[in-house]
Design an enzyme around this catalytic site. Structure first.
Site, PDB file in Angstrom:
ATOM      1  N   ILE A 113     -37.011 -79.566 -71.106  1.00 29.03           N
ATOM      2  CA  ILE A 113     -36.798 -80.914 -70.300  1.00 29.03           C
ATOM      3  C   ILE A 113     -36.346 -80.883 -68.942  1.00 29.03           C
ATOM      4  O   ILE A 113     -36.920 -81.782 -67.993  1.00 29.03           O
ATOM      5  CB  ILE A 113     -36.549 -82.123 -71.268  1.00 29.03           C
ATOM      6  CG1 ILE A 113     -36.935 -83.552 -70.854  1.00 29.03           C
ATOM      7  CG2 ILE A 113     -34.977 -82.162 -71.198  1.00 29.03           C
ATOM      8  CD1 ILE A 113     -36.755 -84.639 -71.886  1.00 29.03           C
ATOM      9  N   ASN A 139     -24.122 -88.763 -75.976  1.00 30.74           N
ATOM     10  CA  ASN A 139     -23.201 -89.371 -76.939  1.00 30.74           C
ATOM     11  C   ASN A 139     -22.581 -90.293 -76.300  1.00 30.74           C
ATOM     12  O   ASN A 139     -22.767 -90.650 -75.008  1.00 30.74           O
ATOM     13  CB  ASN A 139     -22.398 -88.103 -77.380  1.00 30.74           C
ATOM     14  CG  ASN A 139     -21.402 -87.520 -76.295  1.00 30.74           C
ATOM     15  OD1 ASN A 139     -20.751 -88.264 -75.480  1.00 30.74           O
ATOM     16  ND2 ASN A 139     -21.479 -86.375 -76.167  1.00 30.74           N
ATOM     17  N   VAL A 161     -29.472 -80.772 -75.653  1.00 30.82           N
ATOM     18  CA  VAL A 161     -30.230 -81.279 -74.375  1.00 30.82           C
ATOM     19  C   VAL A 161     -29.091 -81.790 -73.425  1.00 30.82           C
ATOM     20  O   VAL A 161     -29.511 -81.719 -72.233  1.00 30.82           O
ATOM     21  CB  VAL A 161     -31.299 -82.295 -74.698  1.00 30.82           C
ATOM     22  CG1 VAL A 161     -31.157 -83.644 -75.517  1.00 30.82           C
ATOM     23  CG2 VAL A 161     -32.291 -82.175 -73.682  1.00 30.82           C
ATOM     24  N   ASP A 162     -28.142 -82.171 -73.916  1.00 31.93           N
ATOM     25  CA  ASP A 162     -27.143 -83.202 -73.248  1.00 31.93           C
ATOM     26  C   ASP A 162     -26.566 -81.790 -72.106  1.00 31.93           C
ATOM     27  O   ASP A 162     -26.527 -82.110 -70.791  1.00 31.93           O
ATOM     28  CB  ASP A 162     -26.262 -83.709 -73.972  1.00 31.93           C
ATOM     29  CG  ASP A 162     -25.322 -84.602 -72.920  1.00 31.93           C
ATOM     30  OD1 ASP A 162     -25.575 -84.816 -72.167  1.00 31.93           O
ATOM     31  OD2 ASP A 162     -24.394 -85.280 -73.893  1.00 31.93           O
ATOM     32  N   GLY A 176     -31.602 -83.191 -83.663  1.00 29.61           N
ATOM     33  CA  GLY A 176     -30.782 -82.106 -83.377  1.00 29.61           C
ATOM     34  C   GLY A 176     -29.345 -82.149 -83.978  1.00 29.61           C
ATOM     35  O   GLY A 176     -29.482 -82.459 -85.404  1.00 29.61           O
ATOM     36  N   TYR A 221     -27.408 -84.340 -84.384  1.00 34.36           N
ATOM     37  CA  TYR A 221     -27.311 -85.793 -84.911  1.00 34.36           C
ATOM     38  C   TYR A 221     -28.033 -85.862 -86.357  1.00 34.36           C
ATOM     39  O   TYR A 221     -27.990 -86.958 -87.326  1.00 34.36           O
ATOM     40  CB  TYR A 221     -27.629 -86.859 -84.174  1.00 34.36           C
ATOM     41  CG  TYR A 221     -26.382 -87.219 -83.110  1.00 34.36           C
ATOM     42  CD1 TYR A 221     -25.567 -86.586 -83.166  1.00 34.36           C
ATOM     43  CD2 TYR A 221     -26.612 -88.185 -82.271  1.00 34.36           C
ATOM     44  CE1 TYR A 221     -24.236 -86.816 -82.145  1.00 34.36           C
ATOM     45  CE2 TYR A 221     -25.460 -88.586 -81.320  1.00 34.36           C
ATOM     46  CZ  TYR A 221     -24.497 -87.812 -81.441  1.00 34.36           C
ATOM     47  OH  TYR A 221     -23.525 -88.133 -80.332  1.00 34.36           O
TER      48      TYR A 221
HETATM   49  P1  ADP Z   1     -29.016 -85.375 -80.720  1.00 36.02           P
HETATM   50  O1  ADP Z   1     -27.385 -85.081 -80.749  1.00 36.02           O
HETATM   51  O2  ADP Z   1     -29.589 -86.445 -80.158  1.00 36.02           O
HETATM   52  O3  ADP Z   1     -29.301 -84.702 -82.124  1.00 36.02           O
HETATM   53  P2  ADP Z   1     -29.692 -82.530 -79.610  1.00 36.02           P
HETATM   54  O4  ADP Z   1     -29.497 -82.281 -77.967  1.00 36.02           O
HETATM   55  O5  ADP Z   1     -28.863 -81.874 -80.562  1.00 36.02           O
HETATM   56  O6  ADP Z   1     -29.481 -84.192 -79.643  1.00 36.02           O
HETATM   57  O7  ADP Z   1     -31.236 -82.309 -80.076  1.00 36.02           O
HETATM   58  C1  ADP Z   1     -32.283 -83.168 -79.704  1.00 36.02           C
HETATM   59  C2  ADP Z   1     -33.596 -82.333 -79.607  1.00 36.02           C
HETATM   60  O8  ADP Z   1     -33.513 -81.869 -78.314  1.00 36.02           O
HETATM   61  C3  ADP Z   1     -33.550 -81.249 -80.583  1.00 36.02           C
HETATM   62  O9  ADP Z   1     -35.015 -81.233 -80.931  1.00 36.02           O
HETATM   63  C4  ADP Z   1     -33.436 -80.180 -79.477  1.00 36.02           C
HETATM   64  O10 ADP Z   1     -34.096 -78.912 -80.169  1.00 36.02           O
HETATM   65  C5  ADP Z   1     -33.918 -80.600 -78.411  1.00 36.02           C
HETATM   66  N1  ADP Z   1     -33.514 -79.627 -76.903  1.00 36.02           N
HETATM   67  C6  ADP Z   1     -32.354 -78.905 -76.728  1.00 36.02           C
HETATM   68  N2  ADP Z   1     -32.502 -78.827 -75.473  1.00 36.02           N
HETATM   69  C7  ADP Z   1     -33.644 -78.916 -74.908  1.00 36.02           C
HETATM   70  C8  ADP Z   1     -34.099 -78.928 -73.807  1.00 36.02           C
HETATM   71  N3  ADP Z   1     -33.418 -78.266 -72.760  1.00 36.02           N
HETATM   72  N4  ADP Z   1     -35.410 -79.525 -73.456  1.00 36.02           N
HETATM   73  C9  ADP Z   1     -35.694 -80.274 -74.225  1.00 36.02           C
HETATM   74  N5  ADP Z   1     -35.224 -80.474 -75.763  1.00 36.02           N
HETATM   75  C10 ADP Z   1     -34.323 -79.707 -75.966  1.00 36.02           C
END
Ligand code: ADP
Length: 180
Positions: free
Chosen positions: A21, A34, A43-44, A129, A131
């Site tokens: 993303i 968070n 993703v954060d 992910g 969470y």
């Molecule tokens: P949460 O804590 O809300 O679960 P995560 O980041 O652990 O957030 O995961 C949310 C989703 O984002 C998962 O499907 C993960 O695979 C995805 N994700 C991780 N990195 C990226 C990225 N660079 N671009 C898009 N999606 C991502």
């Protein structure tokens, strides 16, 4: 050829994409943050790395965000002009309002995007992910929240994208959109 007084507004396209993303071209991208808004994994972490340290500096001034709400920052070095930071619910089995909070994340982001004149918005799969929100339950909630918001605000957005990091996640969103 509508009747006099009728107007047609182009529908918002709702699409899925596979990829990172942080590289996706959109006016705003959502961040599955968070409640501290001070960065994390997944993703954060990717969004903070790609945006640069200016993003964390701006986030420090926001003093966190409640689960299900959203706060906006600039995108700095990202292609996106804005980041919509939304803490998703942590999955506790479904009895703690997780469904409603997840829908609220998508709505809150779209409210902010609308206020800031964004025509295109990209979402990651919030909460599925670290969470641990079950993907097959989260995807229909996300799709329904986005569809309902777009229906209530016709013509406000050109495109909303669910940008999925793996094929399994994309398949779940495609199924939720009725394209599986
Ligand atoms: P949460 O804590 O809300 O679960 P995560 O980041 O652990 O957030 O995961 C949310 C989703 O984002 C998962 O499907 C993960 O695979 C995805 N994700 C991780 N990195 C990226 C990225 N660079 N671009 C898009 N999606 C991502």
């Amino acid at each position: 050829m509508g009747e006099e007084g009728q107007r047609t507004v182009p529908d918002t396209k709702i699409v899925t994409a596979l990829g990172d993303i942080t590289r996706f071209p959109a006016d705003a991208i959502a961040n599955a943050a968070n409640t501290s808004l001070l960065g994390g994994g997944g993703v954060d972490g990717a969004i903070h790395r790609a945006a640069g340290p200016e993003l964390l500096a701006e986030c420090r001034g926001l003093h966190g965000c409640e689960t299900g709400k959203a706060k906006i920052t600039k995108g700095y070095h990202l292609p996106a002009k804005y980041v919509l930071h939304t803490p998703g619910p942590i999955w506790h089995g479904g009895g703690r309002g997780e469904d409603g909070l997840l829908a609220s994340c998508y709505r809150s982001c779209l409210e902010l995007a609308l206020e800031h004149g964004c025509r295109t918005v990209a979402f990651p799969s919030i909460s599925t992910g670290v969470y641990r929100f079950p993907l097959d339950r989260a995807a229909p909630i996300a799709v329904e929240a986005v569809r309902a918001f777009c229906a209530a605000h016709p013509g406000s957005f050109d495109q909303i994208a669910f940008v999925c990091f793996d094929q399994r996640t994309r398949d779940a969103y495609d199924r939720a959109l009725g394209r599986g």
